[in-house]
Design an enzyme around this catalytic site. Structure first.
Site, PDB file in Angstrom:
ATOM      1  N   HIS A   1       0.790  -1.239   0.000  1.00 16.89           N
ATOM      2  CA  HIS A   1       0.000   0.000   0.000  1.00 16.89           C
ATOM      3  C   HIS A   1       0.821   1.288   0.000  1.00 16.89           C
ATOM      4  O   HIS A   1       0.354   2.313  -0.462  1.00 16.89           O
ATOM      5  CB  HIS A   1      -1.038  -0.001   1.128  1.00 16.89           C
ATOM      6  CG  HIS A   1      -0.538   0.443   2.461  1.00 16.89           C
ATOM      7  ND1 HIS A   1      -0.014  -0.420   3.380  1.00 16.89           N
ATOM      8  CD2 HIS A   1      -0.480   1.676   3.035  1.00 16.89           C
ATOM      9  CE1 HIS A   1       0.336   0.240   4.460  1.00 16.89           C
ATOM     10  NE2 HIS A   1       0.070   1.517   4.282  1.00 16.89           N
ATOM     11  N   ASP A   2       2.053   1.250   0.519  1.00 12.94           N
ATOM     12  CA  ASP A   2       2.858   2.474   0.512  1.00 12.94           C
ATOM     13  C   ASP A   2       3.965   2.455  -0.544  1.00 12.94           C
ATOM     14  O   ASP A   2       4.762   3.385  -0.629  1.00 12.94           O
ATOM     15  CB  ASP A   2       3.480   2.694   1.898  1.00 12.94           C
ATOM     16  CG  ASP A   2       2.471   3.294   2.883  1.00 12.94           C
ATOM     17  OD1 ASP A   2       1.573   4.023   2.425  1.00 12.94           O
ATOM     18  OD2 ASP A   2       2.588   3.019   4.092  1.00 12.94           O
TER      19      ASP A   2
ATOM     20  N   GLU B   1       3.525   5.143  -3.332  1.00  6.31           N
ATOM     21  CA  GLU B   1       3.649   6.493  -2.800  1.00  6.31           C
ATOM     22  C   GLU B   1       5.076   6.833  -2.380  1.00  6.31           C
ATOM     23  O   GLU B   1       5.556   7.925  -2.624  1.00  6.31           O
ATOM     24  CB  GLU B   1       2.710   6.670  -1.613  1.00  6.31           C
ATOM     25  CG  GLU B   1       2.298   8.119  -1.488  1.00  6.31           C
ATOM     26  CD  GLU B   1       1.944   8.505  -0.080  1.00  6.31           C
ATOM     27  OE1 GLU B   1       1.580   7.619   0.701  1.00  6.31           O
ATOM     28  OE2 GLU B   1       2.038   9.703   0.219  1.00  6.31           O
ATOM     29  N   ASP B   2       5.739   5.890  -1.732  1.00  6.42           N
ATOM     30  CA  ASP B   2       7.028   6.204  -1.105  1.00  6.42           C
ATOM     31  C   ASP B   2       8.253   5.743  -1.875  1.00  6.42           C
ATOM     32  O   ASP B   2       9.374   6.044  -1.481  1.00  6.42           O
ATOM     33  CB  ASP B   2       7.083   5.575   0.303  1.00  6.42           C
ATOM     34  CG  ASP B   2       6.101   6.234   1.255  1.00  6.42           C
ATOM     35  OD1 ASP B   2       5.561   7.286   0.880  1.00  6.42           O
ATOM     36  OD2 ASP B   2       5.880   5.696   2.347  1.00  6.42           O
TER      37      ASP B   2
ATOM     38  N   ASP C   1      -4.820   0.590   7.909  1.00  6.62           N
ATOM     39  CA  ASP C   1      -3.655   1.474   7.903  1.00  6.62           C
ATOM     40  C   ASP C   1      -3.779   2.505   9.025  1.00  6.62           C
ATOM     41  O   ASP C   1      -2.869   2.722   9.818  1.00  6.62           O
ATOM     42  CB  ASP C   1      -3.606   2.152   6.522  1.00  6.62           C
ATOM     43  CG  ASP C   1      -2.420   3.071   6.348  1.00  6.62           C
ATOM     44  OD1 ASP C   1      -1.356   2.777   6.915  1.00  6.62           O
ATOM     45  OD2 ASP C   1      -2.570   4.090   5.633  1.00  6.62           O
TER      46      ASP C   1
HETATM   47 MN    MN Z   1       0.503   3.338   5.559  1.00 11.15          MN
END
Ligand code: MN
Length: 737
Positions: A89-90, A93-94, A155
Site C-alpha cells: 500500500h505504501d 507512494e514512497d 492502515d
Molecule cells: Mn501506511
C-alpha cells in the site's frame, strides 16, 4: 510518513522475517500454496522497495505494511488480494515503483486497490488540509472497491496504535481526523471492534487523564464485575445446558470512549454509570432449525428467569441495521435490582458484528444486507454528484447519517421504509419524493391527523397530505433530521437566496454609481462589518434583503472598520493582547500568567487545567479551545497547520469563567448553605447564581471566576457534601453573542 534511512542490522532483518512468517501463518483464508506464494512475492517486492527506510519510531518501515496486512486479514477477515494490496500500500507512494509495475506483477485487481490507496494517501495524509473535499474522493473510490476503504482503515488503526512516536501536534491532528471521519466510517461499515479501538485511542490523546482514570476504574472493578456476571449467568447456563445448546457467555465491559461519552453528555460521574458492561450470548445454531427461532427461544429462557424491560427490546434479526448488524437485545432486571443488557447472537451474527461488511462475503447466500449497503453508497454518490451540495455541508450531513440508529415505518400500502430514529413526518415525506416533501402540509399517522414536525415511532403508518399551494418554510430545516430532507430544503432556499443575492449585487452597483465610487476591498470590508457577514455571498444577500439608501451607504463608508475576525470567530479577548513570539509547533506551547496574545474560545470556555489546543489566527494571535470542542475537532482536521498543542502552567493571577450545575432537594437552608460554601471560598469569585425551585427540587447554574480547574473540582467536592445536594457537575459555558 517515513523517517530516516539507514542499513538494517542482522537482528532487525530477523525481526522482519519473524513478523512476515507470523502474517503468513495467521492468514486463515490464504493457506493454499498459490496464495502463500503470491503473498510472499508481494512481501519481497515491498521489503526490497522499503529497504533501509525507517518509521518515526526508528523501526524498519516494512513492519508497518506487514502489520496493516495482518489487521486486514485477522481483524477484518479479508483475503489474499487484500493482504497483497496491504503489503504494497505504501510502495507506489514512497518508492519508485508505479501502479503499472504492480499491474504487471499482480494483475488488475491488486493494481486498482493499490492505486485507490495511493490516491487517498496523496490527498489525505499529505500536506493538503481540505479534508472535506478529499473525503468526497474517498467515497467515490469506495464505491469502486470497498477493500480500498477496509485497508485504509487497517492502515489508520495501525498508525493510531503507534501514534506515541509522533510529535504532539501530529498526534492531535491525526486523532481528530480519526474521530471525525474514520471511526464513523468504521461504524457505518459494521467494524465495531475497530471503531471502538479507534475511539479509545483518540480519547487517549485528547483527554489522557480521563482516559487513564476510566481505564483504571474498569480494571479495579473487574473482579466485582466477574462475580456479578457469574451470579447472573448461573441460572441461564443451567437452562441452556439442559436444552443442549452449544454457546458461550461473555460479559464485556463497554469501551472507555463510550463510558466517557456518556459521562460527558449525561453529566454523570463514573460511579453513577451502572451499565458498564453487557452480557453477550453467542450460540452455534442447530442447522436443522431456523436461526431466528433459536434466538427467540434463548430470549424466552432468559425472560423466564429475569423480568425484561419491555421498552428495551431491540429486534435486529427480523430487520438488520443497514450496516448489516443482526442481534436480539433485551434489558432485564438482574440480581440486586440492577438492569442488565443481554445480547443474543448466533456465531454468524457475531462474526458480522465484529467484522462487519467483510464477514458478509463469507455468508453471502444468507444475507440481504449487502443490498442495504449498496443502496447507501448509491445515495451518497447521488448527493455528491449534486453540484449544489458543498463539501463541508456534505461531510456534516454524512456524519449525521452515520451515527443515527434506525426505525422502520410504513406507507399506507404497507411498504416499509427505514429512517433514522427521531425522524419526523417531514423526513418521511422527503424520503418518498422531494416533490411530496415540498408540498406537504400535514399527515395522518396511524389514521390520526398530525403536524409536519411530529416525531415518528417505529411501526407507524404514515399518509402524507399535500397541496400544490403549500411551499417550504424556512423553519422546516429544524423539523428534519435526515440528510436527504435537509439538503432538499437547504437547496430550495439556496436557490431563493441566490435570487435575493443577485438583487443585492445589482443594488450595490447602483449605489456605487450614485456615489461615483469604484468597488474595492475596503468598501467590501466596511460593508461586511456593517452587515456582519462572513463572505461576499452573505453580504449580497443581506444587501438584497435590506436595500439601503445612498445616504446610509455614505455613512457606512465613513465609519472606521474594526477587525472582522472578532465577529467571525466569536472570541473574547484576554486582558493582554501583545504579540507572542512565533509558535514552534513541534513543542507544546506553555501558557501561564505571563503569556500574552491568547484568547479563550467562547464556544467551549476552557479553563487552565483542561485539555486544550491552540488555534492560530494570525502570527501573534492564538485562540484556545477545549480539545473536545466540536469546533476544535473540526479545525484540527480541516486546518491543522494552524493548530498547536497547549499546556497550562500554574495560573495564580488571571481568573477564568467556569460554570457549575447543581441539583438537590429544596429547603431554604440548602440554598443558604450553597451560597455560603461559594462565598466562603476566598479564591473563588462568584459572578452569578441562578436557582429554580419546583416540586420540592432546586436546580441551579453557578458562574464563578477561578484560576484553574482544581478550584472548580474543590468547589464541586465541597458543594456535594451538603446533604440536600444530589448532583453537582461542571458545565460548558455557552456565550451566545
Ligand atoms: Mn501506511
Amino acid at each position: 510518513m517515513s523517517g530516516n534511512i539507514s542499513e538494517f542490522s542482522a537482528e532487525e532483518k530477523q525481526l522482519i522475517q519473524d513478523h512476515f512468517q507470523d502474517l503468513l501463518a495467521s492468514a486463515r483464508l490464504s493457506q493454499s500454496p498459490e496464495d502463500q506464494a503470491l503473498i510472499t512475492k508481494a512481501f519481497n517486492l515491498a521489503n526490497g522497495a522499503h529497504d533501509k527506510m525507517r518509521r518515526k519510531s526508528g523501526e524498519p518501515y516494512i513492519l508497518h505494511p506487514i502489520a496493516v496486512a495482518k489487521i486486514a486479514t485477522t481483524e477484518i477477515g479479508l483475503g489474499t488480494n487484500s493482504i497483497v494490496s496491504a503489503l504494497l500500500h505504501d510502495v507506489v507512494e514512497d518508492t519508485d515503483f508505479t501502479v503499472d509495475d504492480i499491474r504487471m506483477q499482480f494483475g488488475e485487481k491488486v493494481a486498482n486497490i493499490v492505486d485507490g490507496l495511493t490516491k487517498i494517501a496523496g490527498v489525505f495524509d499529505g500536506q493538503s488540509d481540505l479534508q472535506a473535499e478529499n473525503f468526497k474522493k474517498i467515497i467515490m473510490t469506495m464505491s469502486n472497491d470497498l477493500r480500498v476503504i477496509f485497508i485504509k482503515l487497517a492502515d489508520r488503526l495501525h498508525n493510531m496504535r503507534t501514534l506515541d512516536s509522533m510529535p504532539p501536534n501530529k498526534q492531535l491532528k491525526i486523532s481528530s481526523e480519526t474521530l471525525y471521519i474514520y471511526a464513523p466510517l468504521a461504524h457505518r461499515l459494521g467494524l465495531y471492534s475497530i471503531k471502538t479501538e479507534l475511539e479509545d485511542l483518540c480519547l487517549k490523546y485528547h483527554h489522557p487523564i480521563e482516559y487513564r482514570r476510566i481505564a483504571e476504574f474498569i480494571k479495579t472493578s473487574e473482579s466485582k464485575r466477574f462475580t456479578y456476571i457469574n451470579k447472573f449467568s448461573l441460572p441461564i447456563t443451567a437452562r441452556l445446558n439442559a436444552e443442549k445448546y452449544t454457546y458461550e457467555i461473555t460479559g464485556r465491559p463497554k469501551s472507555i470512549y463510550s463510558i466517557w461519552h456518556k459521562m460527558e453528555t449525561k453529566k454523570v460521574s463514573l460511579d453513577e454509570i451502572y451499565d458498564l458492561f453487557a452480557i453477550r450470548i453467542i450460540f452455534d445454531p442447530d442447522p436443522n432449525l431456523p436461526e431466528k427461532a433459536q434466538c427467540w427461544a434463548i430470549y424466552s429462557i432468559i425472560t423466564d428467569i429475569y423480568a425484561p424491560r419491555p421498552d428495551r427490546l431491540r429486534d435486529w434479526i427480523s430487520k438488520p441495521k443497514s450496516n448489516g448488524y443482526e442481534a436480539l437485545h433485551t434489558t432485564v432486571m438482574g440480581p440486586g435490582g440492577q438492569w442488565v443488557e443481554v445480547q443474543i447472537r448466533s456465531r454468524r451474527m457475531n462474526e458480522i458484528a465484529e467484522r462487519g461488511y467483510a464477514a458478509h462475503w463469507k455468508y453471502k447466500e444468507n444475507t440481504t444486507s449487502e443490498n442495504e449497503l449498496d443502496k447507501w453508497i448509491f445515495e451518497i454518490r447521488k448527493q455528491l454528484e449534486d453540484p449544489k451540495t458543498d463539501a463541508f455541508d456534505f461531510l456534516d450531513e454524512f456524519k449525521l447519517n452515520l451515527f443515527a440508529s434506525e426505525i422502520t415505518v410504513f406507507t399506507p400500502k404497507g411498504e416499509s421504509i427505514t429512517l433514522p430514529s427521531k425522524s419526523t413526518v417531514l423526513d418521511f415525506a422527503f424520503e418518498i419524493h422531494s416533490e411530496v416533501g415540498f408540498h406537504a402540509y400535514g399527515a395522518k399517522v396511524n389514521h390520526k391527523l398530525v403536524a409536519l414536525n411530529q416525531e415518528l415511532n417505529a411501526g407507524d403508518q404514515i399518509e402524507i397530505l399535500t397541496s400544490e399551494k403549500q411551499l417550504p418554510d424556512a423553519d422546516w430545516v429544524n423539523y428534519v433530521s435526515t440528510a436527504k430532507a435537509r439538503n432538499a430544503i437547504k437547496n430550495y432556499f439556496k436557490d431563493q437566496r441566490r435570487n435575493v443575492a443577485t438583487d443585492g449585487k445589482v443594488h450595490l452597483e447602483w449605489l456605487l454609481e450614485q456615489c461615483h465610487m469604484q468597488i474595492s476591498s475596503n468598501i467590501i470590508r466596511k460593508l461586511s462589518n456593517h452587515y456582519q457577514s462572513k463572505n461576499k455571498d452573505e453580504l449580497y444577500y443581506k444587501l438584497g434583503l435590506n436595500k439601503i439608501s445612498t445616504d446610509e451607504f455614505r455613512k457606512i463608508m465613513e465609519t472606521r472598520s474594526q477587525s472582522k475576525w472578532m465577529k467571525f470567530w466569536s472570541i473574547s479577548r484576554s486582558k493582554n493582547n501583545n504579540p507572542t513570539e512565533k509558535f514552534d509547533k513541534s513543542k507544546p506551547l506553555i501558557v501561564d500568567d505571563g503569556t500574552q496574545g491568547y484568547q479563550i474560545a467562547t464556544c467551549c470556555n476552557p479553563i487552565p487545567g483542561d485539555d486544550v489546543i491552540g488555534y492560530r489566527l494570525t502570527d501573534n494571535e492564538l485562540v484556545i479551545h477545549s480539545t473536545s470542542c466540536p469546533n476544535a475537532i473540526r479545525l484540527n482536521s480541516s486546518d491543522s497547520s494552524n493548530v498547536v498543542k497547549v499546556e497550562w502552567r500554574s495560573h495564580k493571577l488571571m481568573a477564568f469563567l467556569g460554570r457549575l450545575r447543581i441539583k438537590g432537594v429544596y429547603s431554604p437552608d440548602a440554598i443558604n448553605e450553597v451560597t455560603k460554601v461559594i462565598t466562603n471560598k476566598l479564591d473563588v469569585n462568584l459572578r452569578s447564581i441562578n436557582i429554580d425551585c419546583h416540586d420540592g427540587i432546586f436546580e441551579g447554574k453557578i458562574d464563578v471566576y477561578v484560576h484553574n480547574n482544581d478550584f472548580l473540582t474543590e468547589l464541586i467536592n465541597k458543594l456535594s457534601k451538603i446533604k440536600e445536594v444530589s448532583h453537582v457537575t461542571r458545565d460548558i459555558l455557552e456565550n451566545k453573542n
